[in-house]
Design a protein around this motif. Structure first.
Motif, mmCIF file in Angstrom:
data_model
loop_
_atom_site.group_PDB
_atom_site.id
_atom_site.type_symbol
_atom_site.label_atom_id
_atom_site.label_comp_id
_atom_site.label_asym_id
_atom_site.label_seq_id
_atom_site.Cartn_x
_atom_site.Cartn_y
_atom_site.Cartn_z
ATOM 1 N N SER A 109 4.042 -47.323 -55.495
ATOM 2 C CA SER A 109 4.221 -47.603 -56.923
ATOM 3 C C SER A 109 4.142 -46.420 -57.703
ATOM 4 C CB SER A 109 3.185 -48.625 -57.448
ATOM 5 O OG SER A 109 1.981 -48.059 -57.769
ATOM 6 N N GLY A 110 4.513 -46.564 -59.046
ATOM 7 C CA GLY A 110 4.750 -45.276 -59.954
ATOM 8 C C GLY A 110 3.026 -44.568 -60.199
ATOM 9 N N GLY A 111 2.274 -45.803 -60.324
ATOM 10 C CA GLY A 111 0.749 -45.327 -60.643
ATOM 11 C C GLY A 111 0.361 -44.528 -59.378
ATOM 12 N N MET A 112 0.729 -45.383 -58.339
ATOM 13 C CA MET A 112 -0.073 -44.639 -57.159
ATOM 14 C C MET A 112 0.596 -43.133 -56.948
ATOM 15 S SD MET A 112 -2.172 -46.106 -55.024
ATOM 16 C CE MET A 112 -3.122 -47.687 -55.245
ATOM 17 N N ARG A 113 1.924 -43.066 -57.069
ATOM 18 C CA ARG A 113 2.332 -41.744 -57.208
ATOM 19 C C ARG A 113 1.631 -40.823 -57.881
ATOM 20 N NH1 ARG A 113 8.941 -42.411 -56.284
ATOM 21 N NH2 ARG A 113 8.647 -44.493 -55.833
ATOM 22 N N GLN A 114 1.453 -41.342 -59.258
ATOM 23 C CA GLN A 114 1.033 -40.310 -60.042
ATOM 24 C C GLN A 114 -0.676 -39.817 -59.736
ATOM 25 O OE1 GLN A 114 2.197 -38.072 -61.623
ATOM 26 N NE2 GLN A 114 2.722 -38.479 -64.020
ATOM 27 N N ARG A 115 -1.333 -41.072 -59.045
ATOM 28 C CA ARG A 115 -2.427 -40.602 -58.429
ATOM 29 C C ARG A 115 -2.716 -39.492 -57.535
ATOM 30 N NH1 ARG A 115 -6.764 -44.951 -59.233
ATOM 31 N NH2 ARG A 115 -5.536 -46.324 -60.594
ATOM 32 N N VAL A 116 -1.484 -39.789 -56.444
ATOM 33 C CA VAL A 116 -1.406 -38.643 -55.481
ATOM 34 C C VAL A 116 -1.034 -37.065 -56.244
ATOM 35 C CG1 VAL A 116 0.323 -37.815 -53.783
ATOM 36 C CG2 VAL A 116 -0.361 -40.206 -53.982
ATOM 37 N N VAL A 117 -0.475 -37.184 -57.343
ATOM 38 C CA VAL A 117 -0.086 -36.084 -58.042
ATOM 39 C C VAL A 117 -1.218 -35.297 -58.514
ATOM 40 C CG1 VAL A 117 1.372 -34.759 -59.854
ATOM 41 C CG2 VAL A 117 2.298 -36.423 -58.336
ATOM 42 N N ILE A 118 -1.945 -36.326 -58.958
ATOM 43 C CA ILE A 118 -3.151 -35.843 -59.737
ATOM 44 C C ILE A 118 -4.118 -35.287 -58.434
ATOM 45 C CG2 ILE A 118 -5.331 -36.424 -60.938
ATOM 46 C CD1 ILE A 118 -3.120 -38.542 -62.480
ATOM 47 N N ALA A 119 -4.225 -36.032 -57.431
ATOM 48 C CA ALA A 119 -5.011 -35.550 -56.223
ATOM 49 C C ALA A 119 -4.595 -34.122 -55.966
ATOM 50 C CB ALA A 119 -4.766 -36.613 -55.263
ATOM 51 N N ILE A 120 -3.302 -33.944 -55.868
ATOM 52 C CA ILE A 120 -2.799 -32.687 -55.380
ATOM 53 C C ILE A 120 -3.500 -31.724 -56.562
ATOM 54 C CG2 ILE A 120 -0.825 -31.271 -55.092
ATOM 55 C CD1 ILE A 120 0.670 -33.727 -53.725
ATOM 56 N N ALA A 121 -3.334 -31.839 -57.661
ATOM 57 C CA ALA A 121 -3.764 -30.857 -58.932
ATOM 58 C C ALA A 121 -5.123 -30.666 -58.608
ATOM 59 C CB ALA A 121 -3.362 -31.541 -60.138
ATOM 60 N N LEU A 122 -5.990 -31.511 -58.061
ATOM 61 C CA LEU A 122 -7.524 -31.301 -58.490
ATOM 62 C C LEU A 122 -8.011 -30.777 -56.988
ATOM 63 C CD1 LEU A 122 -8.510 -35.046 -59.925
ATOM 64 C CD2 LEU A 122 -8.765 -32.440 -60.799
ATOM 65 N N MET A 123 -7.092 -31.087 -56.039
ATOM 66 C CA MET A 123 -7.632 -30.943 -54.486
ATOM 67 C C MET A 123 -8.026 -29.563 -54.422
ATOM 68 S SD MET A 123 -4.868 -31.789 -51.752
ATOM 69 C CE MET A 123 -3.539 -30.636 -52.334
ATOM 70 N N LEU A 124 -7.439 -28.599 -54.881
ATOM 71 C CA LEU A 124 -7.990 -26.934 -54.576
ATOM 72 C C LEU A 124 -8.824 -26.570 -55.912
ATOM 73 C CD1 LEU A 124 -4.610 -25.541 -53.138
ATOM 74 C CD2 LEU A 124 -6.627 -26.402 -52.078
#
Lengths: 325, 325
Positions: free
Chosen positions: A157-172
């Motif tokens: 879902s859109g919310g899940m995808r935005q969480r993924v994008v946030i995870a990618i941003a925070l990851m490093l």
């Protein structure tokens, strides 16, 4: 005071179009301290998104940073070559885009896109990278991250995808994240979930965040400092409390008054008359003049910054000085 | 999936039956093979004996019924001219054409996609203009003329490549092939290139349009914002998204390349099925022509089928839908 993560000085970004040169960002300066959230607020076309992309050095043609400094940890991004910028992007400075439906590549699995990001910046094996990705997904509240990693974006879902994008941003663990209206495309319940998640994640990290939005209510709950942009320039800047309690610029005041609230129940909603001006023919003087109820003859001359109190300034000849009531 | 497969097979049998009927009667109307096959100096009894042997003394519907009887038992008839089974004759020539077609497609992909992507990424560079201009010439000049020009340049003028024939062949799994010997490879280059010119032009156009469109997508910008190398952005994120239309068209074109290599095979004296078809039509060798057509239809059906399979491998979104259907 510690050294700011990001220090933007007199940034000017222009688009050379066939119709003429368009100055989308005009002499913008601000600092972001470690652990600080700066909200950049403005209507569509006010230059807030272009400011974000200028910092990332990812402007679309024919956009160009004309002058000014963008100092990330003291390093001027305008002077770095593309190799150095590639290393910084995603690692020291991450970005979250507006529409989560369009951000992830539809034909690549989540794990592919996360692992490639990690491996672009860290010398780790695929298995290690997968572990980092899995942990990052777990942190942003995605259930069963190991399985989620193997899915394609369209299966979320859109919310899940935005969480993924946030995870990618925070990851490093970057020093700075630029979030360009990251909750605008989501419905309200998901929006508040994401905002809550962001607040939780920021509290234990010392990273700077620029939250670009048109929504003052989001800024009120999240930001420490707010910059209000109009026609490519910052017209008011201050801490979130001062700016929301005592908005000095007629435009800021207009934005706040435009939010429907309990107090205005049953009354006609206030609005700012007119539209955002075309950046092609701004002319001289204050660009807000044609829409401003307090405009005087003095406004034909471009106003300077007036400091109202420590860290709160406004670019206006006739600032609204009484407290909001 | 199984139901889909069976339906697909049923359709293809129907198409093959209709095709065979049309070609059978069509050739009957074109001319009488007796005029070409019978030696007019033979005595009458010998002539009648020959006609009876070929089954041409019967009325046409009887001939057709006999043909159908043959098809039902897997016998597509015996060539009037060569006196060998038509199918066997075609299959003996098929490897040469397949080899040619395979290399033509290889050229189309290896030359077309990189050039097209370059033109899509840098639309204003002089290189792109040359590529696009070249593709227009490739499209619009007749294939036989292109072949003659290739012969003139490479075989006559520079004398680097032979002008025709198959060259030295070696056996690969009992099938004679050219590309394993240096001489054969030299013979292969020009005809394969000639057959590929049109496809290269087509692939250039498709990849350019795809690249120009995909480059503007958010996910490409986001890939850059994550600090991925340009190689990865172009070679994975863009390439994988433009492959779907390219694979579709190339799949359909593969059938065309095999079935209609007639012109190239004639110009370069390449002993494949295209040349066989032309010779057979000239001699009104009906069994060979009908068998050729049926084989061609069968080939198209199979290729379309494999293209569908390839899609679902490239685009996960299609995979899901197919699974539900």
């Amino acid at each position: 005071m510690t050294a700011p993560v990001l220090s933007v000085r007199n940034l000017v970004t222009e688009f050379d179009t066939r119709a003429g040169t368009l100055r989308a960002v005009n002499n913008v300066s601000f600092d972001v301290q470690p652990g600080e959230v700066l909200g950049i607020v403005g209507e569509s076309g006010s230059g807030k998104t272009i400011t974000g992309f200028s910092i990332m050095q990812l402007l679309d043609q024919p956009g160009k940073v004309k002058s000014g400094e963008i100092l990330l940890n003291g390093k001027d991004l305008n002077k770095e070559d593309s190799r150095e910028l590639r290393k910084l992007r995603g690692d020291r400075i991450a970005m979250i885009f507006q529409d989560p439906m369009m951000t992830l590549n539809p034909v690549l699995r989540i794990d592919t896109q996360m692992i490639e990001t990690i491996q672009a910046h860290r010398n780790v094996s695929k298995a290690e990278a997968r572990q980092i990705a899995e942990d990052a997904l777990a942190q942003v509240g995605i259930p069963s991250p190991a399985e989620r990693l193997k899915t394609y974006p369209h299966e979320m879902s859109g919310g899940m995808r935005q969480r993924v994008v946030i995870a990618i941003a925070l990851m490093l663990e970057p020093d700075l994240i630029i979030a360009d209206e990251p909750t605008t495309a989501l419905d309200v319940t998901i929006q508040s979930q994401i905002l809550y998640e962001m607040q939780r994640l920021l509290s234990d990290r010392n990273m700077g965040l620029i939250w670009i939005t048109h929504d003052l209510t989001v800024v009120a709950g999240l930001a420490h400092k707010v910059a209000v942009m109009y026609a490519g320039r910052i017209v008011e800047y201050g801490s979130v409390n001062e700016l929301l309690d005592a908005p000095a610029h007629p435009y800021t005041r207009g934005l706040i008054d435009s939010i429907p609230s309990n107090a205005s129940h049953g009354k006609r909603l206030t609005q700012i008359p007119g539209m955002t001006p075309s950046l092609l023919n701004l002319g001289d003087g204050c660009p807000f003049r044609p829409r401003c109820s307090k405009a005087t003859d003095a406004c034909a001359v471009d106003p300077d910054e007036h400091t109202l109190s420590e860290g709160h300034w406004v670019r206006c000849h006739n600032p609204v000085l009484e407290a909001k009531g | 999936m199984l139901a889909y497969l069976i339906r697909r097979l049923g359709q293809s049998f129907l198409v093959m039956a209709v095709m065979a009927t049309i070609v059978f009667f069509g050739l009957y109307m074109v001319g009488n093979p007796i005029d070409l096959l019978i030696n007019p100096e033979d005595d009458l009894a010998a002539q009648e004996e020959a006609i009876r042997r070929l089954g041409l003394d019967q009325p046409v519907y009887i001939q057709f019924l006999q043909f159908l009887k043959g098809v039902a038992t897997g016998n597509l008839g015996v060539s009037f001219v060569h006196n060998t089974p038509a199918l066997e004759l075609i299959l003996s020539r098929l490897p040469a054409t397949l080899e040619l077609a395979f290399f033509a497609m290889l050229f189309a992909v290896l030359i077309g996609i990189p050039l097209g992507m370059f033109a899509g990424l840098y639309p204003k560079s002089p290189g792109s203009r040359i590529i696009m201009g070249g593709s227009i010439i490739g499209f619009s000049t007749p294939n036989f003329w292109q072949g003659l020009m290739l012969i003139m340049l490479f075989a006559v003028f520079w004398r680097v490549l032979p002008s025709g024939g198959r060259g030295e062949t070696t056996e690969l799994f009992g099938v004679p092939v050219s590309f394993l010997t240096l001489d054969g490879l030299k013979h292969l280059i020009l005809p394969a290139l000639n057959l590929a010119i049109f496809k290269i032009s087509l692939v250039i156009r498709l990849s350019r349009a795809g690249t120009a469109e995909v480059s503007l997508q958010d996910y490409v910008k986001y890939a850059r914002a994550r600090g991925l190398s340009e190689k990865r952005v172009v070679g994975v994120h863009i390439l994988k998204n433009i492959l779907i239309p390219v694979v579709t068209v190339l799949g359909l074109e593969l059938g065309n390349v095999i079935a209609f290599a007639v012109v190239t095979e004639t110009v370069f004296a390449w002993p494949g099925i295209g040349k066989l078809l032309i010779d057979s039509i000239g001699l009104l060798d009906r069994p060979v022509v009908v068998a050729y057509m049926m084989l061609t239809v069968f080939m198209f059906v199979m290729i379309n089928f494999f293209v569908d399979m390839a899609y679902s491998m490239l685009d996960p979104r299609i995979r899901i839908k197919a699974g539900k259907a």
